[in-house]
Design an enzyme around this catalytic site. Structure first.
Site, PDB file in Angstrom:
ATOM      1  N   ASP A  36       0.737  -1.070   0.132  1.00 34.19           N
ATOM      2  CA  ASP A  36      -0.108   0.012   0.088  1.00 34.19           C
ATOM      3  C   ASP A  36       0.731   1.010  -0.117  1.00 34.19           C
ATOM      4  O   ASP A  36       0.447   2.370  -0.248  1.00 34.19           O
ATOM      5  CB  ASP A  36      -1.127   0.107   1.291  1.00 34.19           C
ATOM      6  CG  ASP A  36      -2.210  -0.659   0.923  1.00 34.19           C
ATOM      7  OD1 ASP A  36      -2.825  -0.522   0.053  1.00 34.19           O
ATOM      8  OD2 ASP A  36      -2.687  -1.218   1.988  1.00 34.19           O
TER       9      ASP A  36
HETATM   10  C1  BGC Z   1       0.317   1.125   6.163  1.00 37.67           C
HETATM   11  C2  BGC Z   1      -0.133  -0.113   5.208  1.00 37.67           C
HETATM   12  C3  BGC Z   1      -1.518  -0.346   5.505  1.00 37.67           C
HETATM   13  C4  BGC Z   1      -2.088   0.953   4.837  1.00 37.67           C
HETATM   14  C5  BGC Z   1      -3.537   0.962   4.651  1.00 37.67           C
HETATM   15  C6  BGC Z   1      -0.449   2.220   5.532  1.00 37.67           C
HETATM   16  O1  BGC Z   1      -0.284   3.384   6.131  1.00 37.67           O
HETATM   17  O2  BGC Z   1       1.711   1.234   6.159  1.00 37.67           O
HETATM   18  O3  BGC Z   1       0.504  -1.196   5.930  1.00 37.67           O
HETATM   19  O4  BGC Z   1      -1.898  -1.149   4.362  1.00 37.67           O
HETATM   20  O5  BGC Z   1      -1.755   2.114   5.439  1.00 37.67           O
HETATM   21  O6  BGC Z   1      -4.297   2.103   4.109  1.00 37.67           O
HETATM   22  C1  NOJ Z   2      -1.613  -4.298   5.266  1.00 45.34           C
HETATM   23  C2  NOJ Z   2      -2.844  -3.960   4.160  1.00 45.34           C
HETATM   24  O1  NOJ Z   2      -4.088  -4.515   4.938  1.00 45.34           O
HETATM   25  C3  NOJ Z   2      -2.777  -4.806   3.279  1.00 45.34           C
HETATM   26  O2  NOJ Z   2      -3.772  -4.796   2.380  1.00 45.34           O
HETATM   27  C4  NOJ Z   2      -1.252  -4.406   2.429  1.00 45.34           C
HETATM   28  O3  NOJ Z   2      -1.354  -5.506   1.401  1.00 45.34           O
HETATM   29  C5  NOJ Z   2      -0.387  -4.696   3.561  1.00 45.34           C
HETATM   30  N1  NOJ Z   2      -0.703  -3.591   4.606  1.00 45.34           N
HETATM   31  C6  NOJ Z   2       0.905  -3.987   2.858  1.00 45.34           C
HETATM   32  O4  NOJ Z   2       1.008  -2.736   2.537  1.00 45.34           O
END
Ligand code: BGC
Ligand code: NOJ
Length: 817
Positions: free
Chosen positions: A488
């Site tokens: 993400d």
């Molecule tokens: C986090 C990710 C997460 C995302 C969700 C980010 O700030 O680092 O792990 O998947 O937010 O929107």
């Molecule tokens: C957590 C999120 O829930 C997931 O969708 C994503 O793939 C990972 N973070 C990595 O960013």
């Protein structure tokens, strides 16, 4: 250092100190009513949706930590204490918290009085039961008081914590049965036909429903004025903050014990359009509440409901069990992996102690991946989930990134544009079909954007998912990344044309240039599933066309996506490489190594083994594999959120547990069982229980992230419970390490275990048949099946064709070699 121990016979983790490094929680509820409960009785409850129908109030990131929950205060002489230690923090003579499958038990004792509190959500009912048993272990009669306490939330948790100008005037309660039944009937805006009830099955000496009256002026829940004074005020909340508190006066002869049942229920009246009576006569319709409370008004009924719950879990976890020489492996596979998978099924990423229940509902990619871990347990509910997810897809194959569990509608605030999302739908569907053999799901008419007038069969959803990638290729022929892929925080279209302009976390979703090698790996892996599904439907021409697109993608990855020693991560908007030896930072990323190897891209050519060796060489640490190296030390606007994290945290070189099992699975693809095992055990909760003071989160479940070697707190975990790690590690260990893998036409047994292992036995239910599997490893190899014997007859290969199996029990012997 440990703060408790596993009790495998009871399927429990037993916490022996209330001062765990962080609150260690459990989840109560398997259907519609849920509670989070910590080892010191902190937590909250909600019905179906942690944001929209929150029953009790919780203050995240509070001081002191975790200081709101469902509490019982015992005032015995001058001493006030709680069975779970919080919130008075009175030192207990003994303390124990047992987190089990859908229930938690707290045992505290003080001055010869023991209190045992059992919390659970019964199957088939919308309530939490708190069974409190008090026992006098002294030789004198004891007279003391018990005060219960829950703080109601005004339903919408977001509004509840922000919109005070309104909701300080909305609170309303009703009191029945002389104070033993307290009704919280505050509405949330539109007149909804629901309310909450908090009741005890005994006459009370008093009650309170107004928080300030209970706590006292400027009071706090560690020392409520009512408890200190020993008398309820019989307060009736109007506006402000409604609570529920009962006062029980208890007398216990020496050795005597008494049990009280408290019920916190969510009540809906399916008949009434609105609350019956309001505002005309000022009372609610109690009938459904009476019916609910009558189900749990005796200890016997409650014990029977708890026994039902335990039977439910024993039956569920009985679908797949193993027995090996590794106690910790057995513990994880038979209990905790599968338990965590069920919790991620229920919660997706909505409510944990790190997810507030407000921010995120069900994630499209998250829920699709969660499916991989629970489809064997609850195939019918998995089917429904897949179709719910698919209904949030758009007509072009893209999808809402998240949807709300209550409404099942896509979240427009977040929108779409994550270009890996569509392919995860194929992953989930393939897992379902392989498990069940039920191809009829493909015929289900399924809406787009939750609009039934826009619906096609589910097969068409898969087709549009596959074609979404085909139609969104970048300059090298690799898939466009969009806003981000699985990672993400890799926001390659969040570039700024103007130097100095700040980046946006979720910037433009479209970008013609930025490409993802990771999505390419996914496309090849799940594209092959799509081809199988097409073939099964007799769509041979389409299957052929899809195969060609996949072959082309494989060639593209080996050409434009290979960096010499590992797979590249991406190309950014400026067509520069990401995750390459040419980069100053972030030279190698974990995700494409995992997925391109799982997809077997370049397996024959040696790329896969090389990529695995590079992971070991550059990304390995004693606590797990970090996401990338070197960590980003400065902010890179063209990469987005990833470089906003300090080195070693989260996506910036943290040990992201989710993609560690990808590497473990990838190691089984190249046949390295010892290494697959090492990767599995390094992050596996039971195997790292001894370092709980470093790891800090619960030692019975996975966390999303462990701080990487670049962080000062190397080895410290965060974001426990709601992580795709649950499903992926279970998939890794069950289907790739132990190698018991459902396939389209049968069950494949293909272990890839550490060479020291002599073998193992397993019981696996698959399409209505129970397989009793014995794997022997006499030559101590890491992979390879020399012989497969099914019910005494040797078969060719190592796939047991589902169709050839007759009878409900099948014995399988597999000799590795
Ligand atoms: C986090 C990710 C997460 C995302 C969700 C980010 O700030 O680092 O792990 O998947 O937010 O929107
Ligand atoms: C957590 C999120 O829930 C997931 O969708 C994503 O793939 C990972 N973070 C990595 O960013």
């Amino acid at each position: 250092m440990k703060f408790g121990h596993f009790d495998d016979a009871q399927k429990e983790y037993v916490i022996t100190s209330p001062r765990t490094p962080l609150p260690w929680i459990n989840y109560l509820g398997c259907e519609n009513f849920f509670s989070l409960v910590s080892n010191t009785c902190g937590g909250y409850s909600f019905y179906k949706d942690a944001k929209l129908l929150r029953l009790t109030r919780y203050r995240y990131n509070n001081v002191p930590l975790d200081s709101n929950g469902h509490y019982y205060y015992i005032k015995d002489g001058g001493t006030v204490w709680n069975p779970g230690w919080m919130p008075t923090k009175t030192e207990l003579d003994s303390y124990e918290c047992r987190h089990g499958m859908g229930y938690s038990v707290f045992k505290g004792s003080k001055n010869g009085l023991t209190a045992e509190l059992t919390d659970f959500v019964p199957m088939g009912s919308t309530c939490e039961i708190n069974k409190l048993t008090l026992k006098n272990t002294t030789t004198d009669t004891k007279e003391f008081s018990v005060f219960s306490y829950v703080e109601f939330c005004l339903w919408n948790a977001m509004d509840d914590m922000t919109n005070f100008q309104r909701n300080f005037s909305t609170g309303e309660v009703e009191i029945h049965a002389d104070g033993s039944q307290l009704f919280h009937k505050t509405e949330y805006r539109e007149r909804r036909n629901h309310y909450a009830v908090y009741a005890v099955n005994a006459p009370v000496a008093g009650f309170d429903t107004d928080r300030d009256s209970f706590l006292g002026a400027y009071g706090e829940n560690s020392a409520p004025a009512v408890v200190t004074n020993g008398e309820s005020k019989n307060s009736v909340a109007s506006g402000w903050s409604p609570i529920g508190s009962h006062h029980l006066k208890v007398t216990l002869a020496p050795g005597e014990e008494k049990t009280y049942i408290f019920v916190l229920g969510y009540v809906e009246n399916p008949v009434a359009e609105k609350w019956i009576g309001r505002p005309e006569d000022g009372v609610i319709n109690r009938a459904p509440a009476d019916a609910l409370l009558a189900k749990f008004d005796t200890t016997e009924k409650v014990d029977a409901a708890l026994a039902d719950l335990k039977a439910y879990w024993n039956n569920l976890l009985g679908h797949f069990t193993i027995s090996s020489s590794e106690e910790k492996l057995d513990r994880m596979v038979n209990i905790w992996h599968q338990y965590q998978c069920m919790v991620t099924f229920n919660m997706s990423r909505s409510a944990s102690y790190f997810e507030s229940g407000i921010g995120r509902g069900m994630g499209f990619r998250d829920s699709c991946q969660d499916l991989l871990g629970f489809v064997h347990l609850i195939p019918d509910r998995a089917r429904e989930r897949i179709l719910d997810i698919a209904a949030t897809q758009f007509e072009d194959g893209s999808a809402y990134h998240q949807y709300q569990p209550l409404t099942k509608k896509g979240n427009a605030d977040i929108g779409s544009g994550f270009n890996d999302d569509p392919l995860w739908l194929i992953a989930g569907a393939a897992a379902y079909i392989k498990e069940t053999g039920d191809y009829s799901i493909l015929d289900e008419m399924t809406p787009y954007d939750s609009d039934p007038s826009k619906a096609t069969d589910f097969m068409e959803h898969l087709r549009r998912s596959f074609n979404y990638t085909v139609k969104h290729l970048g300059p090298h022929g690799l898939p466009q990344i969009g806003r981000a892929d699985w990672n993400d925080c890799l926001n390659l279209n969040c570039f700024s044309e103007e130097p100095g302009e700040s980046f946006q976390t979720f910037g433009p979703s479209e970008g013609p240039n930025a490409e993802s090698v990771f999505i390419a790996g996914m496309f090849v892996k799940y594209g092959k599933d799509y081809v199988e599904i097409c073939k099964h439907r007799g769509l041979d021409a389409e299957a052929k066309e899809a195969e060609e697109a996949i072959h082309k993608m494989e060639a593209t990855v080996l050409d434009a996506g290979w960096d010499g020693e590992w797979f590249l991560r991406a190309y950014d908007h400026y067509k520069n490489k990401v995750g390459s030896k040419e980069c100053e930072e972030g030279k190698i990323f974990i995700e494409p190594q995992g997925f391109c190897v799982i997809a077997e891209i370049g397996l024959k050519e040696g790329n896969c083994l090389k990529a695995m060796q590079s992971v070991e060489k550059y990304l390995d640490t004693k606590y797990g594999i970090v996401l990338l190296q070197p960590a980003y030390h400065r902010y890179h606007v063209e990469l987005g959120e990833i470089s906003s994290y300090p080195p070693g945290y989260k996506e910036n070189a943290g040990i992201f547990c989710h993609n560690n099992p990808w590497i473990s699975i990838a190691e089984t693809v190249v046949g390295r069982g010892n290494r697959a095992w090492q990767v599995y055990t390094r992050t596996c909760p039971a195997y790292i229980e001894d370092i709980s003071e470093i790891h800090r989160t619960e030692p019975y479940v996975y966390s999303q992230m462990i701080a990487g070697k670049d962080a000062p707190n190397f080895g410290e975990a965060k974001n426990s419970w709601l992580t795709g790690t649950a499903a992926w590690t279970f998939l890794d260990v069950s289907q790739y390490i132990l190698g018991i893998r459902p396939d389209y036409d049968g069950l494949v047994i293909d272990p890839c275990i550490p060479s020291h292992m002599d073998g193992f036995t397993a019981k696996r239910e698959f399409r209505g048949v129970t397989y009793h599997i014995t794997v022997k490893n006499p030559s101590h190899v890491e992979k390879g099946v020399a012989k497969t014997i099914v019910d005494g007859k040797e078969i060719a290969g190592n796939m047991i064709p589902a169709a050839d199996v007759t009878g409900s029990d099948v014995n399988v012997e597999v000799i590795m070699g």
